[in-house]
Scaffold this active site. Structure first.
Site, PDB file in Angstrom:
ATOM      1  N   GLU A  34       0.846  -1.205   0.000  1.00 47.36           N
ATOM      2  CA  GLU A  34       0.000   0.000   0.000  1.00 47.36           C
ATOM      3  C   GLU A  34       0.875   1.248   0.000  1.00 47.36           C
ATOM      4  O   GLU A  34       1.896   1.302   0.705  1.00 47.36           O
ATOM      5  CB  GLU A  34      -0.877  -0.059   1.254  1.00 47.36           C
ATOM      6  CG  GLU A  34      -2.323   0.225   1.044  1.00 47.36           C
ATOM      7  CD  GLU A  34      -3.039  -0.668   0.018  1.00 47.36           C
ATOM      8  OE1 GLU A  34      -3.056  -0.295  -1.173  1.00 47.36           O
ATOM      9  OE2 GLU A  34      -3.593  -1.692   0.416  1.00 47.36           O
ATOM     10  N   HIS A  35       0.483   2.232  -0.777  1.00 44.75           N
ATOM     11  CA  HIS A  35       1.221   3.501  -0.930  1.00 44.75           C
ATOM     12  C   HIS A  35       2.649   3.251  -1.436  1.00 44.75           C
ATOM     13  O   HIS A  35       3.552   4.027  -1.167  1.00 44.75           O
ATOM     14  CB  HIS A  35       1.246   4.295   0.388  1.00 44.75           C
ATOM     15  CG  HIS A  35      -0.113   4.828   0.728  1.00 44.75           C
ATOM     16  ND1 HIS A  35      -0.590   6.018   0.236  1.00 44.75           N
ATOM     17  CD2 HIS A  35      -1.111   4.301   1.483  1.00 44.75           C
ATOM     18  CE1 HIS A  35      -1.824   6.210   0.691  1.00 44.75           C
ATOM     19  NE2 HIS A  35      -2.166   5.180   1.437  1.00 44.75           N
ATOM     20  N   ASP A  37       2.935   2.271  -4.813  1.00 46.67           N
ATOM     21  CA  ASP A  37       2.934   2.415  -6.289  1.00 46.67           C
ATOM     22  C   ASP A  37       3.579   3.721  -6.733  1.00 46.67           C
ATOM     23  O   ASP A  37       4.446   3.740  -7.607  1.00 46.67           O
ATOM     24  CB  ASP A  37       1.538   2.208  -6.899  1.00 46.67           C
ATOM     25  CG  ASP A  37       0.432   3.076  -6.358  1.00 46.67           C
ATOM     26  OD1 ASP A  37       0.683   3.882  -5.435  1.00 46.67           O
ATOM     27  OD2 ASP A  37      -0.703   2.967  -6.875  1.00 46.67           O
ATOM     28  N   GLY A 122     -16.448   4.727  -2.042  1.00 47.13           N
ATOM     29  CA  GLY A 122     -15.751   5.160  -0.826  1.00 47.13           C
ATOM     30  C   GLY A 122     -15.291   4.013   0.048  1.00 47.13           C
ATOM     31  O   GLY A 122     -15.011   4.183   1.228  1.00 47.13           O
ATOM     32  N   ALA A 123     -15.224   2.803  -0.527  1.00 53.20           N
ATOM     33  CA  ALA A 123     -14.830   1.643   0.278  1.00 53.20           C
ATOM     34  C   ALA A 123     -13.356   1.303   0.085  1.00 53.20           C
ATOM     35  O   ALA A 123     -12.859   0.338   0.646  1.00 53.20           O
ATOM     36  CB  ALA A 123     -15.696   0.441  -0.088  1.00 53.20           C
ATOM     37  N   SER A 127     -13.614   2.373  -7.098  1.00 55.81           N
ATOM     38  CA  SER A 127     -14.712   2.557  -8.046  1.00 55.81           C
ATOM     39  C   SER A 127     -14.299   3.560  -9.122  1.00 55.81           C
ATOM     40  O   SER A 127     -14.731   3.465 -10.270  1.00 55.81           O
ATOM     41  CB  SER A 127     -15.961   3.046  -7.317  1.00 55.81           C
ATOM     42  OG  SER A 127     -15.639   4.121  -6.473  1.00 55.81           O
ATOM     43  N   SER A 128     -13.425   4.496  -8.774  1.00 57.53           N
ATOM     44  CA  SER A 128     -13.051   5.501  -9.773  1.00 57.53           C
ATOM     45  C   SER A 128     -12.191   4.877 -10.877  1.00 57.53           C
ATOM     46  O   SER A 128     -12.403   5.137 -12.056  1.00 57.53           O
ATOM     47  CB  SER A 128     -12.370   6.698  -9.127  1.00 57.53           C
ATOM     48  OG  SER A 128     -11.268   6.285  -8.378  1.00 57.53           O
ATOM     49  N   ASP A 173      -4.441   0.949  -9.165  1.00 57.75           N
ATOM     50  CA  ASP A 173      -5.876   0.675  -9.330  1.00 57.75           C
ATOM     51  C   ASP A 173      -6.246   0.499 -10.800  1.00 57.75           C
ATOM     52  O   ASP A 173      -6.977  -0.422 -11.171  1.00 57.75           O
ATOM     53  CB  ASP A 173      -6.702   1.812  -8.726  1.00 57.75           C
ATOM     54  CG  ASP A 173      -6.361   2.042  -7.268  1.00 57.75           C
ATOM     55  OD1 ASP A 173      -5.639   1.204  -6.696  1.00 57.75           O
ATOM     56  OD2 ASP A 173      -6.817   3.054  -6.702  1.00 57.75           O
TER      57      ASP A 173
HETATM   58  C1  GLA Z   1      -5.266   4.605  -3.837  1.00 59.21           C
HETATM   59  C2  GLA Z   1      -4.508   5.053  -5.073  1.00 59.21           C
HETATM   60  C3  GLA Z   1      -3.458   4.023  -5.471  1.00 59.21           C
HETATM   61  C4  GLA Z   1      -2.590   3.623  -4.287  1.00 59.21           C
HETATM   62  C5  GLA Z   1      -3.442   3.303  -3.068  1.00 59.21           C
HETATM   63  C6  GLA Z   1      -2.616   3.062  -1.846  1.00 59.21           C
HETATM   64  O1  GLA Z   1      -6.056   3.478  -4.115  1.00 59.21           O
HETATM   65  O2  GLA Z   1      -5.387   5.271  -6.158  1.00 59.21           O
HETATM   66  O3  GLA Z   1      -2.684   4.514  -6.534  1.00 59.21           O
HETATM   67  O4  GLA Z   1      -1.652   4.609  -4.010  1.00 59.21           O
HETATM   68  O5  GLA Z   1      -4.377   4.318  -2.785  1.00 59.21           O
HETATM   69  O6  GLA Z   1      -1.858   1.920  -1.991  1.00 59.21           O
END
Ligand code: GLA
Length: 389
Positions: A34-35, A37, A122-123, A127-128, A173
């Site tokens: 997570e975080h 990318d 928002g989960a 979704s975006s 994503d």
């Molecule tokens: C969101 C961002 C992703 C990623 C995550 C955290 O989903 O769209 O690019 O940074 O947060 O891992």
């Protein structure tokens, strides 16, 4: 998954009675990473069976888009040539991806579009990105002879976030939504963009999301601040080592981070520390998965939660509570999923603990916060595609 007839009936009713073509793209989960990318690190996502579905048809105009958000019952018409674009946030995804596909050489003209989704908003399930990939897939097919490659579609989705929606996100994503395959997670190296599919079938375990129902919202949120912190640390390290090339935290070692500890300040330091640790955890989880060692996978998930909560500070009381309850119930692994600031936890649960965990978490969460969390079972599924001509 959503019913195609549902979307089709609304498209017919809302526009001129004609049918279009139907496209679909999924939300995603992320097992770990997570975080990382936007720091050039590794991520480990998979597409899910929750999707955005859109029916689309060129309407013969030069550049008028008529868009209907079925779930919101909201209609917005706009011109692609209008430099400001529409104001409604959902319509900005349509406007943005159209502009980005034009930049890739797709001669997008006016079209009608109606879309719906069952990716919870928002989960933290993106979704975006599902919208961007779905619309990109449609525009590529309707106007571009499917000449745009998958990677370019994913990048167009990311550029839509950056240029039209105010979120300076990474590529995870959109990548997951475009490249997903049923039954497989993907390990992506966000620096080289190389990736591998990993069959994911943890016999004896279930993967379940628990939605805190605290709506996570990345636009205008501290998400961009986190990214800025990481970039500042890289600048400090680069200044100390003019001989080497540092683009992201991926290029930095633990020793180099320690060298700048005092000058970058506590907040930026702890954030960068999380990112370096997370890179190692993704690799550890990949090895463990190959060996079927789910205990190690789970321990790393808990470590990620701890880091996201204490060091990266993207958790909230509700998510920490969900994580604590998971631990107390003996759940193998649990952590915040996605950007944070609300949304879901992802949990790896032994089959026999699934029911007791779900019951306990619902009961305790409701007692504490006065609202039910939502249990979301997911199936790892295919990425963006055309459903019907
Ligand atoms: C969101 C961002 C992703 C990623 C995550 C955290 O989903 O769209 O690019 O940074 O947060 O891992």
């Amino acid at each position: 998954m959503l019913d195609i007839e549902f979307v089709r009936s609304r498209f017919i009713k809302h526009f001129d009675g004609k049918t279009g073509k139907v496209y679909v793209a999924p939300g995603r989960i992320n097992l770990i990473g997570e975080h990382t990318d936007y720091n050039g690190g590794f991520v480990f996502p998979g597409a899910v069976d929750k999707v955005i579905m859109a029916e689309m048809r060129p309407n013969g105009t030069e550049d008028t888009v008529m868009a209907y958000a079925i779930d919101l019952k909201d209609r917005v018409d706009f011109k692609l040539s209008d430099p400001a674009g529409p104001r409604a946030s959902w319509a900005r995804y349509i406007y943005g991806i159209s502009k980005e596909m034009q930049k890739l050489g797709v001669p997008v003209k006016g079209y009608n579009i109606a879309f719906a989704g069952d990716v919870p908003l928002g989960a933290g399930m993106s979704s975006s990105a599902a919208m961007e990939s779905c619309f990109a897939c449609g525009l590529n097919d309707l106007f571009g002879d499917n000449k745009v490659e998958k990677w370019d579609m994913a990048l167009a989705g990311q550029a839509t976030e950056h240029n039209y929606c105010g979120v300076n996100c990474g590529i995870m994503d959109q990548f997951a939504s475009v490249f997903g395959q049923a039954g497989k997670l993907m390990r992506l190296d966000c620096r080289s963009r190389e990736f591998e599919y990993y069959p994911f079938n943890p016999v004896g375990y279930k993967l379940v999301l628990i939605n805190s129902c605290v709506k996570h919202e990345l636009a205008g949120s501290p998400y961009n601040d986190r990214r800025n912190s990481c970039e500042r640390v890289v600048e400090h390290i680069a200044a100390k080592h003019p001989e080497a090339k540092f683009e992201t935290l991926r290029d930095c070692t633990w020793e180099q981070l320690e060298e700048v500890k005092d000058e970058v300040g506590h907040e930026d330091y702890t954030r960068a520390k999380f990112v370096l640790g997370e890179k190692d955890r993704v690799l550890a989880v990949c090895d463990a998965l190959v060996k079927g060692d789910y205990e190690t996978v789970g321990q790393n998930m808990y470590a990620t939660h701890e880091g996201l909560s204490k060091d990266y500070e993207v958790s909230c009381e509700e998510l920490d509570f969900l994580n604590d309850v998971a631990k107390e119930c003996g759940v193998t692994g649990s952590r915040i999923m996605g950007g944070g600031f609300g949304g879901c936890t992802i949990n790896l649960v032994k089959d026999e603990l699934y029911e007791p965990f779900i019951n306990t978490v619902k009961e305790r969460y409701t007692a504490k916060f006065g609202k039910q969390p939502k249990v979301i079972d997911v199936v790892i599924s295919d990425g963006a595609r055309k459903l019907s001509d």
